[in-house]
Design a protein around this motif. Structure first.
Motif, PDB file in Angstrom:
ATOM      1  N   ALA A 170       0.820  -1.216   0.000  1.00  0.00           N
ATOM      2  CA  ALA A 170       0.000   0.000   0.000  1.00  0.00           C
ATOM      3  C   ALA A 170       0.854   1.266   0.000  1.00  0.00           C
ATOM      4  N   GLY A 171       2.187   1.097  -0.071  1.00  0.00           N
ATOM      5  CA  GLY A 171       3.066   2.243  -0.222  1.00  0.00           C
ATOM      6  C   GLY A 171       3.624   2.832   1.054  1.00  0.00           C
ATOM      7  N   HIS A 172       3.571   2.101   2.168  1.00  0.00           N
ATOM      8  CA  HIS A 172       4.119   2.611   3.417  1.00  0.00           C
ATOM      9  C   HIS A 172       5.508   2.020   3.685  1.00  0.00           C
ATOM     10  N   LEU A 173       6.379   2.878   4.186  1.00  0.00           N
ATOM     11  CA  LEU A 173       7.687   2.465   4.685  1.00  0.00           C
ATOM     12  C   LEU A 173       7.592   2.331   6.197  1.00  0.00           C
ATOM     13  N   PHE A 174       7.905   1.132   6.709  1.00  0.00           N
ATOM     14  CA  PHE A 174       7.855   0.858   8.146  1.00  0.00           C
ATOM     15  C   PHE A 174       9.275   0.700   8.674  1.00  0.00           C
ATOM     16  N   GLU A 175       9.563   1.359   9.791  1.00  0.00           N
ATOM     17  CA  GLU A 175      10.836   1.185  10.487  1.00  0.00           C
ATOM     18  C   GLU A 175      10.560   0.504  11.817  1.00  0.00           C
ATOM     19  N   ILE A 176      11.238  -0.626  12.040  1.00  0.00           N
ATOM     20  CA  ILE A 176      10.938  -1.504  13.177  1.00  0.00           C
ATOM     21  C   ILE A 176      12.205  -1.772  13.968  1.00  0.00           C
ATOM     22  N   ASP A 177      12.085  -1.766  15.284  1.00  0.00           N
ATOM     23  CA  ASP A 177      13.184  -2.131  16.177  1.00  0.00           C
ATOM     24  C   ASP A 177      13.343  -3.655  16.141  1.00  0.00           C
ATOM     25  N   THR A 178      14.530  -4.137  15.742  1.00  0.00           N
ATOM     26  CA  THR A 178      14.721  -5.590  15.625  1.00  0.00           C
ATOM     27  C   THR A 178      14.842  -6.269  16.980  1.00  0.00           C
ATOM     28  N   GLY A 179      15.059  -5.498  18.040  1.00  0.00           N
ATOM     29  CA  GLY A 179      15.179  -6.098  19.360  1.00  0.00           C
ATOM     30  C   GLY A 179      13.858  -6.569  19.930  1.00  0.00           C
ATOM     31  N   ASP A 180      12.785  -5.774  19.734  1.00  0.00           N
ATOM     32  CA  ASP A 180      11.497  -6.121  20.338  1.00  0.00           C
ATOM     33  C   ASP A 180      10.319  -6.021  19.374  1.00  0.00           C
ATOM     34  N   GLY A 181      10.560  -5.641  18.114  1.00  0.00           N
ATOM     35  CA  GLY A 181       9.473  -5.550  17.143  1.00  0.00           C
ATOM     36  C   GLY A 181       8.671  -4.273  17.231  1.00  0.00           C
ATOM     37  N   ARG A 182       9.132  -3.317  18.025  1.00  0.00           N
ATOM     38  CA  ARG A 182       8.408  -2.056  18.178  1.00  0.00           C
ATOM     39  C   ARG A 182       8.413  -1.267  16.871  1.00  0.00           C
ATOM     40  N   LEU A 183       7.249  -0.727  16.504  1.00  0.00           N
ATOM     41  CA  LEU A 183       7.147   0.117  15.320  1.00  0.00           C
ATOM     42  C   LEU A 183       7.667   1.508  15.655  1.00  0.00           C
ATOM     43  N   ILE A 184       8.723   1.939  14.983  1.00  0.00           N
ATOM     44  CA  ILE A 184       9.344   3.232  15.247  1.00  0.00           C
ATOM     45  C   ILE A 184       8.689   4.324  14.419  1.00  0.00           C
ATOM     46  N   SER A 185       8.452   4.055  13.149  1.00  0.00           N
ATOM     47  CA  SER A 185       7.840   5.077  12.307  1.00  0.00           C
ATOM     48  C   SER A 185       7.158   4.425  11.110  1.00  0.00           C
ATOM     49  N   ARG A 186       6.252   5.190  10.508  1.00  0.00           N
ATOM     50  CA  ARG A 186       5.564   4.793   9.281  1.00  0.00           C
ATOM     51  C   ARG A 186       5.483   6.005   8.375  1.00  0.00           C
ATOM     52  N   THR A 187       5.923   5.848   7.128  1.00  0.00           N
ATOM     53  CA  THR A 187       5.952   6.961   6.185  1.00  0.00           C
ATOM     54  C   THR A 187       5.287   6.537   4.887  1.00  0.00           C
TER      55      THR A 187
END
Length: 350
Positions: free
Chosen positions: A289-306
């Motif tokens: 759908a065109g979103h860039l997701f940035e995820i913390d590899t340590g715990d899977g936390r979503l850091i940002s969505r663009t």
């Protein structure tokens, strides 16, 4: 806000972003030493060149993002791999070895079927393809050292000391002597591989199959563990002791590389079809759908969505403060810089 091409083409509001990008380039190049074994990447960042493959190969200056040279525009090309001043580029008509500085062809290995991107080690290119061929070519001149053929297609091998470990459409995992091409062992997988095996720091190899399975084997062929998922896991990255998996179910799964134990899961709500990228403890993935997701590899936390405006042609390149994408355009891929920040930047074009 766009920042495409060189610094002198940026608007005033983009200059600070570009200066920060230049600092990131320096940091990235000085903290990523060359690996002993070279595997294909797209895009591929080197000290003085940035290579992007998408219906042809374009080579840019990594600082100014100006085009240095391009070849094979409009033709099928796969991920590039570079060693000893040569770019090896596979596609539907075989393999070409190109001079990194000029783009001129140094030698060719022709094929009537698609060849995959080779693995390079100690001056030898290990090349495989849809016709079942696995061949060792001397990098300097393309001379064949040995060749063998399997049934079905064969993916690029992972290099483990004196062994090449590979598989393909036959649902078998093979270990081949890298010096002679002789088969050392094979193991049944129950289903064909999704793509080539990946090496782990522990000396093991991880494979994914169209049965939704993830398997880890030792270099001697011992099965260490298996995990099965309801959906195919087409994306696979290795981050230290973690295996990161993505797929059409829109979920990221992190597994312990030693045991296969689940560490965390993150559902993103979009099919994940493009290659992902790692930057330290951060994973970047793009949804359909065109979103860039940035995820913390340590715990899977979503850091940002663009929200991205445009169609990426390759995985993102991640810098300390920015992410660099190459977007599809009518001609050559278009470079776009995206500031990295926490939070939800939904539907914002960068």
């Amino acid at each position: 806000m766009g920042c495409d091409g060189a610094l002198n083409s940026c608007q005033a509001g983009c200059r600070d972003m570009y200066k920060t990008y230049l600092i990131g380039v320096v940091l990235l190049l000085t903290t990523h030493p060359a690996a002993a074994v070279e595997y294909a990447e797209n895009p591929l960042l080197l000290n003085e060149h940035l290579l992007v493959s998408d219906q042809g190969l374009a080579v840019y200056d990594p600082v100014t993002l100006r085009l240095r040279w391009s070849v094979l525009q409009g033709e099928q090309t796969l991920e590039p791999v570079v060693a000893d001043g040569l770019v090896l580029l596979s596609g539907g008509q075989g393999l070409q070895a190109l001079d990194l500085a000029s783009g001129k062809t140094r030698w060719r290995w022709r094929s009537e079927t698609t060849l995959f991107s080779p693995s390079l080690d100690e001056g030898v290119a290990y090349l495989s393809g849809e016709d079942g061929t696995l061949v060792a070519l001397r990098l300097v001149d393309g001379e064949r050292l040995w060749q063998r053929r399997f049934d079905g297609w064969v993916y690029p091998p992972a290099v483990f000391g004196e062994l090449l470990i590979t598989g393909g459409s036959e649902g078998l995992l093979w270990a081949v002597d890298r010096r002679s091409g002789e088969l050392r062992w094979q193991r049944p997988l129950g289903q064909e591989l999704i793509y080539s095996p990946r090496a782990l720091d522990s000396g093991s190899v991880v494979v994914t199959t169209f049965a939704g399975e993830v398997k880890v084997y030792s270099a001697q062929g011992e099965l260490r563990w298996t995990r099965r998922f309801a959906s195919l896991k087409s994306g696979l990255l290795v981050s230290g002791e973690r295996i990161l998996l993505s797929g059409l179910d829109g979920r990221i799964d992190a597994l312990d590389a030693a045991t296969g134990e689940s560490l965390w899961q993150r559902s993103l709500g979009e099919r994940l079809t493009l290659p992902a990228a790692l930057h330290g403890e951060r994973l970047l993935v793009v949804g359909d759908a065109g979103h860039l997701f940035e995820i913390d590899t340590g715990d899977g936390r979503l850091i940002s969505r663009t929200r991205l405006i445009g169609e990426p042609v390759a995985a993102p390149l991640v810098y300390p403060q920015h992410t660099l994408f190459f977007m599809r355009s009518r001609a050559l891929p278009r470079a776009v810089l995206i500031p990295r920040q926490s939070g939800d930047n939904n539907d914002q074009e960068i």
